[in-house]
Design a protein around this motif. Structure first.
Motif, PDB file in Angstrom:
ATOM      1  N   SER A  65     115.320   5.194 -41.475  1.00  0.00           N
ATOM      2  CA  SER A  65     115.070   5.453 -43.396  1.00  0.00           C
ATOM      3  C   SER A  65     113.940   6.320 -43.903  1.00  0.00           C
ATOM      4  O   SER A  65     113.109   6.045 -44.985  1.00  0.00           O
ATOM      5  N   LEU A  66     114.041   7.638 -43.140  1.00  0.00           N
ATOM      6  CA  LEU A  66     113.168   8.539 -43.797  1.00  0.00           C
ATOM      7  C   LEU A  66     114.115   9.923 -45.533  1.00  0.00           C
ATOM      8  O   LEU A  66     113.398  10.489 -44.855  1.00  0.00           O
ATOM      9  N   GLU A  67     114.633   9.669 -44.954  1.00  0.00           N
ATOM     10  CA  GLU A  67     115.795  10.751 -46.363  1.00  0.00           C
ATOM     11  C   GLU A  67     115.069  10.978 -47.314  1.00  0.00           C
ATOM     12  O   GLU A  67     114.838  12.111 -47.493  1.00  0.00           O
ATOM     13  N   GLU A  68     114.437   9.937 -47.739  1.00  0.00           N
ATOM     14  CA  GLU A  68     113.498  10.661 -49.042  1.00  0.00           C
ATOM     15  C   GLU A  68     112.486  10.816 -49.327  1.00  0.00           C
ATOM     16  O   GLU A  68     111.720  11.410 -50.078  1.00  0.00           O
ATOM     17  N   LEU A  69     112.036  10.156 -47.324  1.00  0.00           N
ATOM     18  CA  LEU A  69     110.227  11.056 -46.843  1.00  0.00           C
ATOM     19  C   LEU A  69     110.161  12.416 -46.591  1.00  0.00           C
ATOM     20  O   LEU A  69     109.267  12.717 -46.810  1.00  0.00           O
ATOM     21  N   LEU A  70     111.147  12.753 -46.480  1.00  0.00           N
ATOM     22  CA  LEU A  70     111.173  13.802 -45.674  1.00  0.00           C
ATOM     23  C   LEU A  70     110.569  15.631 -46.311  1.00  0.00           C
ATOM     24  O   LEU A  70     109.958  15.954 -45.789  1.00  0.00           O
ATOM     25  N   ARG A  71     110.954  15.656 -47.793  1.00  0.00           N
ATOM     26  CA  ARG A  71     110.490  16.399 -48.571  1.00  0.00           C
ATOM     27  C   ARG A  71     109.036  15.778 -48.472  1.00  0.00           C
ATOM     28  O   ARG A  71     108.176  16.955 -49.313  1.00  0.00           O
ATOM     29  N   THR A  72     108.712  15.239 -48.837  1.00  0.00           N
ATOM     30  CA  THR A  72     107.005  14.235 -49.965  1.00  0.00           C
ATOM     31  C   THR A  72     105.960  15.120 -48.364  1.00  0.00           C
ATOM     32  O   THR A  72     105.844  14.745 -47.897  1.00  0.00           O
ATOM     33  N   PRO A  73     105.121  15.768 -49.522  1.00  0.00           N
ATOM     34  CA  PRO A  73     104.001  15.912 -48.078  1.00  0.00           C
ATOM     35  C   PRO A  73     102.754  14.304 -47.798  1.00  0.00           C
ATOM     36  O   PRO A  73     102.758  13.718 -48.472  1.00  0.00           O
ATOM     37  N   ALA A  74     102.254  14.253 -47.015  1.00  0.00           N
ATOM     38  CA  ALA A  74     101.863  13.179 -46.006  1.00  0.00           C
ATOM     39  C   ALA A  74     100.892  11.915 -46.676  1.00  0.00           C
ATOM     40  O   ALA A  74     100.643  10.650 -46.941  1.00  0.00           O
ATOM     41  N   ARG A  75      99.700  12.828 -47.381  1.00  0.00           N
ATOM     42  CA  ARG A  75      99.210  12.558 -48.237  1.00  0.00           C
ATOM     43  C   ARG A  75     100.102  11.920 -49.733  1.00  0.00           C
ATOM     44  O   ARG A  75      98.496  10.621 -50.027  1.00  0.00           O
ATOM     45  N   GLN A  76     100.218  11.877 -49.572  1.00  0.00           N
ATOM     46  CA  GLN A  76     101.581  11.105 -50.873  1.00  0.00           C
ATOM     47  C   GLN A  76     102.261   9.763 -50.683  1.00  0.00           C
ATOM     48  O   GLN A  76     102.568   9.473 -51.183  1.00  0.00           O
ATOM     49  N   LEU A  77     101.995   9.145 -49.104  1.00  0.00           N
ATOM     50  CA  LEU A  77     102.789   8.087 -48.358  1.00  0.00           C
ATOM     51  C   LEU A  77     102.409   6.991 -48.136  1.00  0.00           C
ATOM     52  O   LEU A  77     100.770   7.345 -48.556  1.00  0.00           O
ATOM     53  N   SER A  78     102.936   6.064 -48.357  1.00  0.00           N
ATOM     54  CA  SER A  78     102.145   4.682 -48.833  1.00  0.00           C
ATOM     55  C   SER A  78     102.082   4.738 -46.992  1.00  0.00           C
ATOM     56  O   SER A  78     102.317   5.655 -46.232  1.00  0.00           O
ATOM     57  N   LEU A  79     100.954   3.892 -46.519  1.00  0.00           N
ATOM     58  CA  LEU A  79     101.044   4.023 -44.807  1.00  0.00           C
ATOM     59  C   LEU A  79     101.751   3.758 -44.199  1.00  0.00           C
ATOM     60  O   LEU A  79     101.873   3.980 -43.113  1.00  0.00           O
ATOM     61  N   GLY A  80     103.165   2.481 -44.696  1.00  0.00           N
ATOM     62  CA  GLY A  80     104.218   2.601 -44.064  1.00  0.00           C
ATOM     63  C   GLY A  80     104.852   3.372 -44.380  1.00  0.00           C
ATOM     64  O   GLY A  80     105.444   3.260 -43.182  1.00  0.00           O
ATOM     65  N   GLN A  81     105.004   4.405 -45.229  1.00  0.00           N
ATOM     66  CA  GLN A  81     105.837   5.130 -45.133  1.00  0.00           C
ATOM     67  C   GLN A  81     105.781   5.934 -44.135  1.00  0.00           C
ATOM     68  O   GLN A  81     106.548   6.533 -43.266  1.00  0.00           O
ATOM     69  N   ARG A  82     104.507   6.529 -44.186  1.00  0.00           N
ATOM     70  CA  ARG A  82     103.313   7.658 -43.403  1.00  0.00           C
ATOM     71  C   ARG A  82     103.653   7.005 -41.766  1.00  0.00           C
ATOM     72  O   ARG A  82     103.574   8.082 -40.711  1.00  0.00           O
ATOM     73  N   MET A  83     103.507   5.720 -41.333  1.00  0.00           N
ATOM     74  CA  MET A  83     103.912   5.140 -39.905  1.00  0.00           C
ATOM     75  C   MET A  83     104.923   5.410 -39.496  1.00  0.00           C
ATOM     76  O   MET A  83     105.055   5.873 -38.355  1.00  0.00           O
ATOM     77  N   ARG A  84     105.738   5.330 -39.902  1.00  0.00           N
ATOM     78  CA  ARG A  84     107.432   5.360 -39.649  1.00  0.00           C
ATOM     79  C   ARG A  84     107.566   7.131 -39.266  1.00  0.00           C
ATOM     80  O   ARG A  84     108.296   7.410 -38.474  1.00  0.00           O
ATOM     81  N   CYS A  85     106.940   7.923 -40.277  1.00  0.00           N
ATOM     82  CA  CYS A  85     107.553   9.414 -40.238  1.00  0.00           C
ATOM     83  C   CYS A  85     106.718   9.220 -38.776  1.00  0.00           C
ATOM     84  O   CYS A  85     106.912  10.700 -38.687  1.00  0.00           O
ATOM     85  N   GLU A  86     105.563   9.141 -38.665  1.00  0.00           N
ATOM     86  CA  GLU A  86     104.441   9.130 -37.665  1.00  0.00           C
ATOM     87  C   GLU A  86     105.036   8.975 -35.849  1.00  0.00           C
ATOM     88  O   GLU A  86     105.190   9.647 -35.494  1.00  0.00           O
ATOM     89  N   ILE A  87     105.801   7.765 -36.142  1.00  0.00           N
ATOM     90  CA  ILE A  87     106.922   7.641 -35.115  1.00  0.00           C
ATOM     91  C   ILE A  87     107.708   8.025 -34.768  1.00  0.00           C
ATOM     92  O   ILE A  87     108.111   8.410 -33.942  1.00  0.00           O
ATOM     93  N   ALA A  88     108.335   8.977 -35.529  1.00  0.00           N
ATOM     94  CA  ALA A  88     109.265   9.680 -35.557  1.00  0.00           C
ATOM     95  C   ALA A  88     108.952  11.228 -34.948  1.00  0.00           C
ATOM     96  O   ALA A  88     110.090  11.400 -34.064  1.00  0.00           O
ATOM     97  N   ALA A  89     107.987  11.440 -35.288  1.00  0.00           N
ATOM     98  CA  ALA A  89     107.266  12.606 -34.909  1.00  0.00           C
ATOM     99  C   ALA A  89     106.909  12.361 -33.431  1.00  0.00           C
ATOM    100  O   ALA A  89     107.083  13.392 -32.573  1.00  0.00           O
ATOM    101  N   SER A  90     106.740  11.694 -33.073  1.00  0.00           N
ATOM    102  CA  SER A  90     106.377  11.243 -31.930  1.00  0.00           C
ATOM    103  C   SER A  90     107.676  11.349 -30.862  1.00  0.00           C
ATOM    104  O   SER A  90     107.717  11.398 -29.000  1.00  0.00           O
ATOM    105  N   LEU A  91     108.826  11.127 -31.341  1.00  0.00           N
ATOM    106  CA  LEU A  91     110.353  10.877 -30.937  1.00  0.00           C
ATOM    107  C   LEU A  91     110.993  12.068 -31.081  1.00  0.00           C
ATOM    108  O   LEU A  91     111.958  12.027 -29.980  1.00  0.00           O
ATOM    109  N   LEU A  92     111.062  13.016 -31.556  1.00  0.00           N
ATOM    110  CA  LEU A  92     111.376  14.164 -31.559  1.00  0.00           C
ATOM    111  C   LEU A  92     111.866  14.777 -30.322  1.00  0.00           C
ATOM    112  O   LEU A  92     112.930  15.092 -30.305  1.00  0.00           O
ATOM    113  N   HIS A  93     110.740  14.894 -29.460  1.00  0.00           N
ATOM    114  CA  HIS A  93     111.168  15.719 -27.578  1.00  0.00           C
ATOM    115  C   HIS A  93     111.734  14.855 -27.421  1.00  0.00           C
ATOM    116  O   HIS A  93     112.147  14.924 -26.079  1.00  0.00           O
TER     117      HIS A  93
END
Length: 266
Positions: A143-171
């Motif tokens: 559920s990242l669709e609304e987060l992709l255009r947001t800077p990391a510093r403006q995300l909540s911890l939970g939102q950032r962790m979901r983005c971190e997990i996605a970043a580690s799995l892109l490859h």
């Protein structure tokens, strides 16, 4: 897939008392304490296994993850992951692993998440077609669709962790190292992350090594548990075996188990 044999790691930590005089003394004579972060650690993990790596703070969990990911070099011992030594063949090794540190970030703080992902695509040399397919799948599942255009510093911890997990799995790594990935998350976010990790393992046969202080994470994800305490591997078995432990002659194991009962509410 992962073979660790007799790994040892020592750190030297500077110590001094408070005060100006003590600071002056430290300029000429530094007092150092030797910390045995890891002592003769050996274990193996097969393809597609989901293994929990648990123990009290300072037990050596993060040091192990850093050695397995090639960040640290052990003082002694060997480690072979997918036929490679992590700290010697780091460039090739990192192409096959994903790492998430709950208290560290791989996202650029002031730019939108999608820009960080684009940079990671270039770093890992991911083909564009495959990158967009993977990103689309991760965006839907996490559920990242609304987060992709947001800077990391403006995300909540939970939102950032979901983005971190996605970043580690892109490859699409074969192995995923998760160091406290649900730290600080609310109940809903934890459930979402657990469900995604389990699904990733089932769909792609991803090998997962998870460290956490949340026993519900263990129960939901780990088929096997490695217990570490004071740098020593104390138990390798199932969660049920850990729960059914009774005091034995090994005082160190008994002490760590007692701490787990307090901290993890086993």
């Amino acid at each position: 897939m992962i073979q660790v044999e007799h790994i040892n790691k020592i750190f030297k930590v500077a110590r001094r008392s408070a005060g100006f005089l003590e600071a002056m003394k430290a300029l000429f004579h530094k007092e150092q304490e030797v910390i045995h972060a890891l002592s003769d650690i050996s274990f193996s993990i097969g393809d597609g296994e989901m293994v929990g790596y648990i123990g009290p703070n300072g037990a050596g969990k993060s040091s192990t993850i850093k050695i397995l990911s090639g960040i640290l070099t052990p003082d002694d011992g060997t480690c072979i992951i997918d036929g490679r030594v992590p700290w010697r063949e780091r460039k090739e090794h990192v192409k096959n692993i994903g790492v998430v540190f709950g208290q560290r970030t791989q996202l650029w703080w002031d730019v939108p998440i999608i820009d960080s992902y684009e940079l990671l695509r270039d770093i890992y040399d991911i083909p564009k077609t495959y990158y967009h397919e993977t990103l689309s799948e991760l965006t839907e599942l996490l559920s990242l669709e609304e987060l992709l255009r947001t800077p990391a510093r403006q995300l909540s911890l939970g939102q950032r962790m979901r983005c971190e997990i996605a970043a580690s799995l892109l490859h699409n790594p074969k192995i995923l190292f998760l160091d406290e990935p649900t730290i600080g998350l609310d109940a809903v976010s934890k459930l979402a992350v657990r469900d995604f990790i389990r699904r990733q393992n089932q769909r792609h046969n991803t090998t997962v090594l998870l460290t956490t202080h949340d026993m519900q994470d263990m129960e939901a994800l780990a088929d096997r548990v490695l217990l570490i305490g004071k740098g020593r591997l104390l138990l390798d078995g199932t969660l049920d075996e850990l729960k059914s432990h009774r005091p034995k002659k090994d005082a160190a194991l008994d002490e760590i188990i007692a701490a787990l009962y307090r901290d993890f509410e086993i």
